[in-house]
Design a protein around this motif. Structure first.
Motif, PDB file in Angstrom:
ATOM      1  N   ALA A  92       6.205   7.606  -2.150  1.00  0.00           N
ATOM      2  CA  ALA A  92       5.799   7.815  -0.969  1.00  0.00           C
ATOM      3  C   ALA A  92       5.829   6.427  -0.077  1.00  0.00           C
ATOM      4  O   ALA A  92       6.140   5.981   0.912  1.00  0.00           O
ATOM      5  N   HIS A  93       5.112   5.346  -0.783  1.00  0.00           N
ATOM      6  CA  HIS A  93       4.988   4.043  -0.402  1.00  0.00           C
ATOM      7  C   HIS A  93       6.358   3.298  -0.034  1.00  0.00           C
ATOM      8  O   HIS A  93       6.499   2.689   0.810  1.00  0.00           O
ATOM      9  N   ALA A  94       7.203   3.457  -0.754  1.00  0.00           N
ATOM     10  CA  ALA A  94       8.622   2.907  -0.409  1.00  0.00           C
ATOM     11  C   ALA A  94       9.096   3.543   0.619  1.00  0.00           C
ATOM     12  O   ALA A  94       9.783   2.754   1.353  1.00  0.00           O
ATOM     13  N   PHE A  95       9.096   4.911   0.595  1.00  0.00           N
ATOM     14  CA  PHE A  95       9.649   5.363   1.821  1.00  0.00           C
ATOM     15  C   PHE A  95       8.881   4.994   3.358  1.00  0.00           C
ATOM     16  O   PHE A  95       9.538   4.950   4.332  1.00  0.00           O
ATOM     17  N   MET A  96       7.437   4.500   3.181  1.00  0.00           N
ATOM     18  CA  MET A  96       6.979   4.159   4.198  1.00  0.00           C
ATOM     19  C   MET A  96       7.093   2.542   4.560  1.00  0.00           C
ATOM     20  O   MET A  96       7.159   2.043   5.480  1.00  0.00           O
ATOM     21  N   GLU A  97       7.450   1.981   3.354  1.00  0.00           N
ATOM     22  CA  GLU A  97       7.770   0.487   3.398  1.00  0.00           C
ATOM     23  C   GLU A  97       9.025  -0.033   3.831  1.00  0.00           C
ATOM     24  O   GLU A  97       9.197  -1.173   4.442  1.00  0.00           O
ATOM     25  N   LEU A  98       9.943   0.622   3.411  1.00  0.00           N
ATOM     26  CA  LEU A  98      11.369   0.567   3.646  1.00  0.00           C
ATOM     27  C   LEU A  98      11.909   1.096   4.791  1.00  0.00           C
ATOM     28  O   LEU A  98      11.721   2.331   4.765  1.00  0.00           O
ATOM     29  N   PRO A  99      12.766   0.846   5.522  1.00  0.00           N
ATOM     30  CA  PRO A  99      13.268  -0.806   5.689  1.00  0.00           C
ATOM     31  C   PRO A  99      12.201  -1.755   5.928  1.00  0.00           C
ATOM     32  O   PRO A  99      11.316  -1.462   6.583  1.00  0.00           O
ATOM     33  N   SER A 100      12.516  -2.905   5.386  1.00  0.00           N
ATOM     34  CA  SER A 100      11.730  -4.009   5.363  1.00  0.00           C
ATOM     35  C   SER A 100      12.498  -5.262   5.898  1.00  0.00           C
ATOM     36  O   SER A 100      13.437  -5.481   5.442  1.00  0.00           O
ATOM     37  N   ASP A 101      11.694  -6.322   6.567  1.00  0.00           N
ATOM     38  CA  ASP A 101      12.161  -7.577   6.794  1.00  0.00           C
ATOM     39  C   ASP A 101      12.424  -8.262   5.506  1.00  0.00           C
ATOM     40  O   ASP A 101      13.224  -9.268   5.611  1.00  0.00           O
ATOM     41  N   ASN A 102      11.496  -8.049   4.659  1.00  0.00           N
ATOM     42  CA  ASN A 102      11.463  -8.795   3.583  1.00  0.00           C
ATOM     43  C   ASN A 102      12.532  -8.277   2.254  1.00  0.00           C
ATOM     44  O   ASN A 102      12.161  -7.321   1.838  1.00  0.00           O
ATOM     45  N   ALA A 103      13.371  -9.200   2.272  1.00  0.00           N
ATOM     46  CA  ALA A 103      14.441  -8.691   1.004  1.00  0.00           C
ATOM     47  C   ALA A 103      13.864  -8.240  -0.399  1.00  0.00           C
ATOM     48  O   ALA A 103      14.568  -7.699  -0.923  1.00  0.00           O
ATOM     49  N   GLY A 104      13.119  -9.088  -0.646  1.00  0.00           N
ATOM     50  CA  GLY A 104      12.264  -8.846  -1.887  1.00  0.00           C
ATOM     51  C   GLY A 104      11.686  -7.604  -2.300  1.00  0.00           C
ATOM     52  O   GLY A 104      11.802  -7.000  -3.397  1.00  0.00           O
ATOM     53  N   GLN A 105      11.365  -7.101  -1.291  1.00  0.00           N
ATOM     54  CA  GLN A 105      10.661  -5.466  -1.381  1.00  0.00           C
ATOM     55  C   GLN A 105      11.914  -4.553  -1.790  1.00  0.00           C
ATOM     56  O   GLN A 105      11.542  -3.543  -2.273  1.00  0.00           O
ATOM     57  N   TYR A 106      13.104  -4.877  -1.581  1.00  0.00           N
ATOM     58  CA  TYR A 106      14.180  -4.058  -2.008  1.00  0.00           C
ATOM     59  C   TYR A 106      14.500  -4.149  -3.294  1.00  0.00           C
ATOM     60  O   TYR A 106      15.379  -3.487  -3.988  1.00  0.00           O
ATOM     61  N   VAL A 107      14.081  -5.016  -4.245  1.00  0.00           N
ATOM     62  CA  VAL A 107      14.076  -5.105  -5.423  1.00  0.00           C
ATOM     63  C   VAL A 107      12.762  -4.497  -6.256  1.00  0.00           C
ATOM     64  O   VAL A 107      12.752  -3.889  -7.116  1.00  0.00           O
ATOM     65  N   VAL A 108      11.404  -5.071  -5.654  1.00  0.00           N
ATOM     66  CA  VAL A 108      10.190  -4.726  -6.224  1.00  0.00           C
ATOM     67  C   VAL A 108      10.094  -3.061  -5.960  1.00  0.00           C
ATOM     68  O   VAL A 108       9.608  -2.481  -6.960  1.00  0.00           O
ATOM     69  N   MET A 109      10.487  -2.456  -4.907  1.00  0.00           N
ATOM     70  CA  MET A 109       9.841  -1.171  -4.477  1.00  0.00           C
ATOM     71  C   MET A 109      10.722   0.039  -5.427  1.00  0.00           C
ATOM     72  O   MET A 109      10.297   0.873  -5.894  1.00  0.00           O
ATOM     73  N   PRO A 110      12.061  -0.217  -5.308  1.00  0.00           N
ATOM     74  CA  PRO A 110      12.930   0.706  -6.191  1.00  0.00           C
ATOM     75  C   PRO A 110      12.311   0.805  -7.796  1.00  0.00           C
ATOM     76  O   PRO A 110      12.255   1.593  -8.475  1.00  0.00           O
ATOM     77  N   LEU A 111      12.206  -0.583  -8.236  1.00  0.00           N
ATOM     78  CA  LEU A 111      11.995  -0.833  -9.552  1.00  0.00           C
ATOM     79  C   LEU A 111      10.247  -0.124  -9.801  1.00  0.00           C
ATOM     80  O   LEU A 111      10.090   0.462 -11.025  1.00  0.00           O
ATOM     81  N   MET A 112       9.566  -0.278  -8.804  1.00  0.00           N
ATOM     82  CA  MET A 112       8.263   0.507  -9.015  1.00  0.00           C
ATOM     83  C   MET A 112       8.700   2.060  -9.152  1.00  0.00           C
ATOM     84  O   MET A 112       7.571   2.746  -9.717  1.00  0.00           O
ATOM     85  N   ILE A 113       9.420   2.587  -8.273  1.00  0.00           N
ATOM     86  CA  ILE A 113       9.885   3.948  -8.399  1.00  0.00           C
ATOM     87  C   ILE A 113      10.047   4.450  -9.910  1.00  0.00           C
ATOM     88  O   ILE A 113       9.648   5.334 -10.432  1.00  0.00           O
ATOM     89  N   VAL A 114      11.110   3.601 -10.484  1.00  0.00           N
ATOM     90  CA  VAL A 114      11.848   3.821 -11.797  1.00  0.00           C
ATOM     91  C   VAL A 114      10.548   3.507 -12.623  1.00  0.00           C
ATOM     92  O   VAL A 114      10.418   4.422 -13.548  1.00  0.00           O
TER      93      VAL A 114
END
Length: 129
Positions: A92-114
């Motif tokens: 849920a948090h990844a869907f709320m946070e992404l898309p993001s201006d911060n490219a680092g979140q595109y690494v952290v959030m999917p990894l947190m889901i996994v």
């Protein structure tokens, strides 16, 4: 590696992931970017701070403590419920946070889901043993 050790490692990775998520949000500040949110007055609701502390430290710490117990089946079930809760929150948090201006979140959030999904899956399998 035993199942208990795997689950404990996943809980510790969850704590590290939440820390990396926060650090990734703050990193642009070190290169001079304004970190203030546009639509806020600078006051943070204390309930939100407690909620984030519960999700990022208290629930994972409870999961680790459940894994320290040797036999109680009840604690296995509590651990599995906490793991499912964290997995659902990560999604849920990844869907709320992404898309993001911060490219680092595109690494952290999917990894947190996994990590959350693997943690929940391993915990549910551990309850069924």
């Amino acid at each position: 590696m035993t199942k208990r050790m795997k689950i404990t490692a996943m809980w510790l990775l969850t704590i590290c992931g939440f820390a990396c998520h926060s650090i990734t949000d703050m990193l642009p500040m070190f290169w001079g970017r304004d970190m203030a949110l546009v639509a806020t007055d600078g006051n943070v609701d204390q309930v939100m701070i407690v909620f984030m502390m519960m999700l990022s430290l208290f629930i994972p710490a409870c999961g680790v403590l459940c894994m320290l117990a040797e036999k109680p089946k009840g604690l296995k079930t509590v651990n599995a419920l906490l793991a499912v809760l964290i997995a659902l929150f990560n999604i849920a948090h990844a869907f709320m946070e992404l898309p993001s201006d911060n490219a680092g979140q595109y690494v952290v959030m999917p990894l947190m889901i996994v990590i959350g999904l693997v943690l929940a899956w391993q915990s549910i399998k551990y309850v069924k043993e």
